[in-house]
Design a protein around this motif. Structure first.
Motif, PDB file in Angstrom:
ATOM      1  N   THR A 104      -5.223  -7.273  -0.464  1.00  0.00           N
ATOM      2  CA  THR A 104      -4.464  -6.546  -0.885  1.00  0.00           C
ATOM      3  C   THR A 104      -4.567  -5.129  -1.902  1.00  0.00           C
ATOM      4  O   THR A 104      -4.972  -4.513  -2.317  1.00  0.00           O
ATOM      5  CB  THR A 104      -2.518  -5.765   0.086  1.00  0.00           C
ATOM      6  N   GLU A 118       0.044   3.680  -2.921  1.00  0.00           N
ATOM      7  CA  GLU A 118      -1.129   4.588  -2.893  1.00  0.00           C
ATOM      8  C   GLU A 118       0.218   6.067  -2.191  1.00  0.00           C
ATOM      9  O   GLU A 118      -0.330   6.928  -2.437  1.00  0.00           O
ATOM     10  CB  GLU A 118      -1.977   4.363  -1.900  1.00  0.00           C
ATOM     11  N   LEU A 164      -6.381  -2.626  -4.919  1.00  0.00           N
ATOM     12  CA  LEU A 164      -5.909  -1.538  -5.503  1.00  0.00           C
ATOM     13  C   LEU A 164      -5.624  -1.923  -7.041  1.00  0.00           C
ATOM     14  O   LEU A 164      -5.513  -1.953  -7.443  1.00  0.00           O
ATOM     15  CB  LEU A 164      -4.452  -1.876  -5.060  1.00  0.00           C
ATOM     16  N   GLU A 186       0.677  -1.007  -0.136  1.00  0.00           N
ATOM     17  CA  GLU A 186      -0.175  -0.197  -0.088  1.00  0.00           C
ATOM     18  C   GLU A 186       1.376   0.910  -0.258  1.00  0.00           C
ATOM     19  O   GLU A 186       0.745   2.726  -0.823  1.00  0.00           O
ATOM     20  CB  GLU A 186      -0.777   0.397   1.739  1.00  0.00           C
TER      21      GLU A 186
END
Lengths: 463, 285
Positions: free
Chosen positions: B206, B182, B210, B178
């Motif tokens: 995860t 991100e 995404l 992440e």
């Protein structure tokens, strides 16, 4: 008419707790006595019902005259694995099923006599001379060391070819070592010694070679310098039912269960490979593999149950296996079909949900097809379920060999003599027919050997 | 017989061995595995190929001691041999199927954990040989447990994560995924996750969020490794697949990990495989 000579067997109570061979076979006197029962018919129906047409009256009359070596010579003209086929052939639907004596009395125990001769030949192999043509400088690769591959390899070696067998597993023998249990076919005393005889002809065997992965069929021809390839890779891919719960812990294919027991010796304490038969094991299916699995589960201490969707008359297993299984205390639940495997909160099998069946109209195979009895759903409590529903050929070779034709069942397409759609590539046994018998595979391997010989003697050597 | 030509300890209980196996070496591709056996009583153990050299005829495997059989493997020394070393098995990585042009544009993130790090290496190395330098996240509980960091750094940009913060990113690999995407704005077309089943499960969750296409390499129980036994079956998108012949790599967002983890523990507690209950004289414990 003298009655059929009974064959000595291990006591059922005793043998249900060990993995030693069930049938002890005839001794010389018993074999001679049983051979004396053969009427030596002018038109031997037994011979015509044998898939490889062994001269059955011929070997039996040699035996009756006390000439076991002569009997072995007669059989070896058509079969290279008599000690194996004598043990695992479905004689009741082949030779013995056609024996004239069987009309009024009991048929001659042809299988037991063949076994006797085969075992004698193994014991005397090192002292017997095998005629081999001088080496002709041509090389043939054989893929798979099961009955088809062994038979093809030994015939080619006798014809003067340099033969190399490539086996995917670590042990030689194919289904004879991973599929058929020790209590039906001893691995050291029979299979290993048959393999030794093949080696004695000069055949080389390399294990741990997965053709289709380690090397392709084309590598064998182009890179490794073989003049022809015989594919006898068997039918090793297990089928499942596709019902709910089949991936629960405790559900196994018969292939997995039997491979752990037979190939990996998981039933022996020294073996590192685990096996789990549970308290009660339900085996789904009615063929020889189902019988092997259920009797293995019993020997591992489980209450062992067969569930089969048709009736006893339709059981595809050899009569002798069903009989032995019953003697050993196996429970048979006929006309029963699983619909769901039930699991507990940890994802382990806790039962098998089944429906009762009844027999309807005959289907394409001529057997009456089972139909579900309305509202007959019930549960069998168990902690292991083993699926013995048949196998199909492994797609590894098909998917890595360009131009090799296969049918919709994934079987390699080959003619009577094993010629495939690829020149120089031959095939036989279960890889071509789908799961069948040892004797058919052995016969196919031998036919292919002759076809390979024809192919290589008509094609000029590349020098 | 397949001789061990070198051996080194990568971390406690994790050993790398180079094995002379010319046939396997000449056909091996990234993503494939071998089945090995130590002795006549030994199990057939599947191990992912970690490196190979066709010209020199060697294959590298990495083994973590978790049970009787892996302990037996790690007790072998240089000069000893495996009695069996069959392969390469399974399908090579999907990355190898990409057309050259597409491959050059593809941005790949590898996520490796524990003993899964070594099997990532041949894939990352193959990409780097084809002009693509991937990112590799390597996760471990603590810094002493890292393996293959040096090798990996030669072919990829490496990001470390430790649970205890002793090196690199302080946190789980999922948090680092992440973080890279991100917060640091990294963009990827594909992700490959290899490691403990539980890590692959959460990493898959995860990357699903995404929307990053992801494959995992499953280490299911096997006997033959050629499609015969079905011990390695796994549910992928509701279909039963065999890890040995249909995998070992599958679409991470389709795999039923809970079932896969349950099946992996089928023989846990069995006296034959459980190291703690095993009382032998093999001298390794």
């Amino acid at each position: 008419m003298t009655p059929r000579t009974p064959v000595r067997e291990q006591d059922p109570q005793e043998r249900a707790r060990n993995f030693k061979e069930v049938c002890l076979g005839y001794d010389a006197e018993e074999a001679r006595r049983e051979a004396g029962r053969c009427l030596n018919c002018k038109v031997p129906r037994c011979q015509s019902q044998c898939p490889v047409h062994i001269d059955i009256p011929g070997f039996i009359s040699a035996l009756a005259a006390g000439d076991t070596a002569g009997a072995a010579d007669v059989i070896s003209r058509d079969s290279s694995l008599p000690s194996v086929c004598g043990r695992v052939c479905p004689q009741e639907s082949q030779c013995e099923g056609a024996c004239v004596l069987g009309v009024k009395f009991e048929p001659v125990a042809i299988g037991k006599l063949e076994r006797y001769v085969g075992d004698w030949a193994i014991a005397h192999a090192s002292r017997r001379h095998v005629e081999c043509a001088p080496r002709n400088g041509r090389r043939v690769a054989v893929v798979g060391s099961g009955p088809a591959g062994l038979a093809c390899a030994s015939d080619l070696a006798r014809l003067g070819y340099e033969v190399k067998i490539f086996e995917a597993l670590h042990k030689v023998g194919g289904v004879l070592v991973y599929g058929i249990p020790e209590f039906r076919l001893p691995k050291e005393d029979i299979v290993a010694r048959e393999v030794e005889n093949v080696r004695r002809l000069g055949v080389e065997i390399e294990t741990d070679v997965v053709v289709g992965r380690t090397m392709t069929v084309d590598d064998l021809l182009d890179r490794e310098g073989f003049d022809a390839v015989f594919v006898g890779s068997g039918a090793g891919l297990p089928r499942f039912m596709g019902i709910e719960g089949e991936n629960l812990n405790g559900v196994f294919s018969a292939n997995e269960f039997l491979t752990r027991a037979n190939l990996m010796h998981a039933y022996q304490e020294e073996s590192d490979t685990p096996i789990f038969a549970g308290h009660r094991a339900v085996i789904v299916g009615g063929g020889n593999v189902a019988m092997d699995a259920v009797r293995t589960a019993k020997r591992l201490g489980a209450d062992a149950v067969i569930v089969y969707r048709r009736s006893e008359a339709e059981l595809p297993a050899r009569v002798e296996e069903v009989h032995h299984a019953r003697e050993e205390g196996i429970v048979f639940r006929m006309l029963t079909n699983p619909v769901r495997v039930l699991g507990d909160e940890n994802g382990w099998v806790r039962g098998l949900e089944c429906v009762e069946m009844e027999l309807g109209e005959p289907d394409a195979s001529g057997r009456r097809s089972p139909v579900v009895k309305e509202g007959s759903i019930f549960e069998i409590e168990c902690d292991v379920v083993i699926m013995a529903l048949g196998t199909s050929p492994n797609p590894l070779i098909k998917s890595t060999t360009a131009g090799l034709e296969t049918n919709r069942r994934g079987c390699i397409v080959a003619d009577e003599d094993g010629r495939t759609s690829r020149p120089g590539v031959f095939a036989g046994g279960d890889a071509v027919t789908g799961a069948a018998t040892v004797i058919l595979a052995m016969g196919a391997g031998r036919k292919a050997a002759r076809a390979i010989h024809d192919y290589l003697t008509s094609a000029p050597a590349e020098n | 017989m397949f001789k061990i030509t070198s051996k080194r300890e990568l971390a406690p209980r994790i050993t790398e061995m180079r094995v002379h196996a010319p046939r396997v070496a000449s056909s091996a591709r990234p993503g494939q595995f071998v089945i090995v056996r130590v002795d006549d009583e030994g199990e057939r153990i599947p191990l992912t190929i970690c490196d190979y050299d066709a010209a020199q005829g060697w294959v590298t495997i990495v083994t973590q001691t978790v049970g009787v059989s892996s302990a037996k493997i790690n007790s072998l020394e240089v000069g000893d041999s495996f009695i069996d070393f069959a392969g390469p098995l399974g399908r090579p990585s999907d990355l190898l199927d990409l057309p050259e042009e597409e491959l050059k544009r593809t941005r790949v993130l590898f996520v490796a954990g524990g003993v899964g790090t070594a099997p990532v290496y041949p894939q990352a190395k193959w990409l780097s040989e084809h002009g693509v330098r991937p990112d590799v996240i390597i996760g471990a509980r603590t810094k002493d447990l890292f393996t293959y960091v040096e090798e990996m750094s030669r072919v990829a940009d490496v990001y470390l994560a430790t649970d205890d913060g002793s090196a690199g990113f302080h946190g789980l690999v999922t948090a680092l995924i992440e973080d890279l995407i991100e917060r640091r704005g990294h963009c990827y077309d594909r992700c490959v996750v290899i490691g403990p089943m539980i890590m692959m499960k959460y990493a898959a969750q995860t990357t699903r969020r995404l929307k990053l296409p992801t494959v995992v390499s499953l280490n299911a129980l096997m006997v033959d490794g050629t499609g015969m036994c079905g011990a390695c079956r796994v549910s992928v998108g509701g279909q039963t697949r065999f890890t040995c012949v249909d995998g070992p790599e599958f679409d991470a967002h389709q795999v039923d990990f809970d079932e896969a983890m349950r099946r992996q523990n089928m023989y846990r507690g069995n006296p034959k495989t459980d190291l703690s209950r095993h009382h032998c004289e093999c001298g390794v414990h």
